[in-house]
Each structure stands twice: as structure tokens, then as C-alpha cells.
Design a protein around this motif. Structure first.
Motif, PDB file in Angstrom:
ATOM      1  N   UNK A  47      84.957  41.105   4.171  1.00 25.56           N
ATOM      2  CA  UNK A  47      83.800  41.022   3.312  1.00 25.56           C
ATOM      3  C   UNK A  47      82.761  41.218   4.232  1.00 25.56           C
ATOM      4  N   UNK A  48      82.340  39.994   4.571  1.00 29.68           N
ATOM      5  CA  UNK A  48      80.859  40.370   5.925  1.00 29.68           C
ATOM      6  C   UNK A  48      81.106  41.492   6.578  1.00 29.68           C
ATOM      7  N   UNK A  49      82.276  41.895   7.584  1.00 30.85           N
ATOM      8  CA  UNK A  49      82.625  42.983   8.327  1.00 30.85           C
ATOM      9  C   UNK A  49      81.892  44.432   7.264  1.00 30.85           C
ATOM     10  N   UNK A  50      82.557  44.587   6.112  1.00 37.42           N
ATOM     11  CA  UNK A  50      82.015  45.896   5.568  1.00 37.42           C
ATOM     12  C   UNK A  50      80.750  46.287   4.477  1.00 37.42           C
ATOM     13  N   UNK A  90      77.632  49.682  14.443  1.00 36.09           N
ATOM     14  CA  UNK A  90      76.474  49.570  16.134  1.00 36.09           C
ATOM     15  C   UNK A  90      76.702  47.766  15.765  1.00 36.09           C
ATOM     16  N   UNK A  91      76.724  47.104  15.338  1.00 36.52           N
ATOM     17  CA  UNK A  91      77.299  45.472  15.014  1.00 36.52           C
ATOM     18  C   UNK A  91      78.547  44.928  15.622  1.00 36.52           C
ATOM     19  N   UNK A 120      78.146  39.956  18.330  1.00 31.80           N
ATOM     20  CA  UNK A 120      79.139  38.312  18.005  1.00 31.80           C
ATOM     21  C   UNK A 120      79.739  39.041  16.609  1.00 31.80           C
ATOM     22  N   UNK A 121      81.212  38.973  16.684  1.00 28.84           N
ATOM     23  CA  UNK A 121      82.076  38.765  15.930  1.00 28.84           C
ATOM     24  C   UNK A 121      81.523  38.488  14.643  1.00 28.84           C
ATOM     25  N   UNK A 122      81.073  37.139  15.043  1.00 23.70           N
ATOM     26  CA  UNK A 122      80.757  36.342  13.984  1.00 23.70           C
ATOM     27  C   UNK A 122      79.343  35.535  12.896  1.00 23.70           C
ATOM     28  N   UNK A 123      78.619  36.131  13.474  1.00 21.44           N
ATOM     29  CA  UNK A 123      77.583  36.932  12.683  1.00 21.44           C
ATOM     30  C   UNK A 123      77.761  37.562  11.867  1.00 21.44           C
TER      31      UNK A 123
END
Length: 293
Positions: free
Chosen positions: A34-37, A42-43, A47-50
Motif C-alpha cells: 500500500x505504501x509503495x503504491x 525514484x523513491x 530506503x525501501x521502508x521509508x
């Protein structure tokens, strides 16, 4: 007594820890998707957990329009609805007859349906595909249009057929547990077999029928391998899981990760909402149905 209480407490603590660990392993990937969507492309290289810097609703808009996810969602709705209707029309009378009446060949039919429980559908996808290829070739040789491949109705038919063994098994177990006295009273009042089945037995079997609908909805909606095989034409219809592949091709070979995860959320969201709303009924139907005995 004290030792038994101590053992019970230790066992409960172990169970709670195991359940919490299991919940974490399920919830964290879902939250990450959900966050990745909402992220910019570029993000993903940081950091994958940011948390996302901003909520990019454009990812969902682009997934819905550019990648044709709206069209694919409609195809998934139609395919799932047709498969459920065909499954219920066949499985309900079949399960009722197998559980209530004695006739020649009943043991053979029960054995065949039970054997179907042990067949992994993914193993027979290729034979089904080759059979449909030959059928389309025959239609073409007769001057007719191809029908079996790249057809969501045929895909729904395959879904319903492969779901029949488990569905009949579950419904039969529930029908057996219903008292025969209700049917006998209906026969005395002049009701026939069909009317008794539809007006007496089916309403009583509502928990099991709801379970069948929900279980198979989740299965059909998320199915990928059969849909990918049967809907092989790049310009033809696609269901939502197969349509996610188009997100990787939106800008040639460049992967738009935010758009891709937005499409994944569109696939997951209906099933998550449905399961959260009806999980109690789903568990109740499974307990009262064929798994009980």
C-alpha cells in the motif's frame, strides 16, 4: 493442579506468540504494498521502508487508464460472476442428489468427485489448453470463428468445472447433516422433489452456500495461471491478475513500480474488504459444512 495450570499458561503464551508472529508476517507485506503504491518511481531506489514523500494518486489513475486496469476489472467481475452462477447451478442439485437419494452409479460418482479433490488444477492446464487449440483449429477449418481461447465465458466454464469436486464435497456434507423430517413433511404437503430442494433444503443450507460463494469468489478473482494460459492473445481480453503484466510494458521496458503496485492494490482491495466483512460467516460455514463430516 498447579503444574497443569502452568503448562496451560505456557501453551497459551506459545500460541499467542505464534499467532502474533504469523499476523506480522502477513500484515507487513500488505502495508508495504500500500505504501509503495503511492511512491514516485525514484523513491524505490532509496530506503525501501521509508514513508512516501507524498500521496501520488496519479499511480492509480495511470494504472486504471494507461494499463487498462478498468477494462481488466470488468473482465474479472464478469468471469467470476459467470463462474459462480454455473458452479451453483450444477453443484447444488448434484450435491443434494448425491447426499439424499440412492441410485445406480452413486458410489462411482462420489468416488470420481472425491478423486477430483486430489488433482492439482495447475497440472492439467496445458492439456486443457491443447484441447482448446485443437477445437479452435477445427472451427477454423469449418469456416467458423475461433471460440475456446481468449474467451472469458470459456474461462469461467473452466473455473466452474475445476471447482466442482470441492464444492460438491462441502455441500454434500452439509446436506447429510440436515434432518430428513423436513423433506418428509414437505412431501406430505404435496411438494415435489424440485420444490422441496429449492424452498426447503437450500434456505436451510444458507451458511454452507454462502461459504461456497465466498471461497470460490476469492479463488476465481485471484487466479492467474489458468487465465494467463487461456487468454494468451496480447490484444484480447484479460483478467486483473493477468493485466498486471501490462503495467511492466507501459513505457516500453521501463518499469513503473508505483503504477505496478497501484495495480496490485486494485487486485487485492476487493478480496481484502470482502474477507474482512464476512470472515465469521466463512469460518462458520466451513465448520458446519463438509469439513465437519
Amino acid at each position: 493442579m498447579k503444574s497443569n495450570n502452568a503448562k496451560e499458561k505456557i501453551f497459551k503464551i506459545f500460541v499467542y506468540v505464534a499467532l502474533i508472529a504469523l499476523a506480522i508476517t502477513i500484515i507487513i507485506p500488505i502495508l508495504w504494498v500500500f505504501m509503495a503504491s503511492f511512491r514516485d518511481n525514484s523513491e524505490f531506489y532509496g530506503n525501501p521502508w521509508a514513508l512516501p514523500k507524498s500521496l501520488r494518486w496519479e499511480n492509480f489513475v495511470e494504472a486504471w487508464t494507461t494499463a487498462r486496469m478498468g477494462e481488466f476489472m470488468l473482465n474479472s467481475i464478469l468471469t467470476t460472476a459467470m463462474a459462480l452462477v454455473m458452479l451453483l447451478v450444477i453443484a447444488l442439485p448434484a450435491a443434494y442428489c448425491l447426499s439424499r437419494f440412492k441410485f445406480r452409479g452413486k458410489k462411482f460418482l462420489n468416488t470420481m468427485f472425491m478423486a477430483g479433490l486430489f488433482i492439482n488444477v495447475n497440472y492439467i492446464v496445458v492439456p486443457i489448453f491443447l484441447m482448446f487449440v485443437d477445437a479452435d483449429k477445427f472451427l477454423k477449418s469449418m469456416g467458423l470463428e475461433r471460440f475456446f481461447l481468449n474467451n472469458i465465458f470459456v474461462l469461467a466454464l473452466v473455473y466452474a468445472s475445476t471447482a466442482l469436486p470441492f464444492t460438491i464435497y462441502l455441500l454434500s456434507g452439509y446436506f447429510v447433516s440436515l434432518p430428513v423430517a423436513y423433506e418428509e413433511a414437505a412431501y406430505v404437503d404435496g411438494a415435489g422433489y424440485f420444490r422441496t430442494m429449492v424452498q426447503i433444503i437450500f434456505p436451510m443450507a444458507k451458511p454452507s452456500i454462502i461459504t461456497i460463494i465466498l471461497f470460490n469468489f476469492l479463488s476465481f478473482w485471484n487466479e492467474y495461471i489458468i487465465a494467463m494460459t487461456m487468454l494468451s492473445d496480447p490484444k484480447g481480453p484479460k483478467t486483473l491478475p493477468v493485466g498486471l503484466m501490462n503495467l511492466m510494458k507501459a513505457q516500453n521496458a521501463a518499469a513503473e513500480y508505483g503504477r505496478m503496485y497501484a495495480g496490485l492494490v486494485l487486485v487485492m482491495l476487493p478480496t481484502l474488504i470482502l474477507y474482512i466483512c464476512v470472515q465469521k460467516k466463512l469460518t462458520q460455514g466451513m465448520t458446519l459444512g463438509g469439513l465437519k463430516g
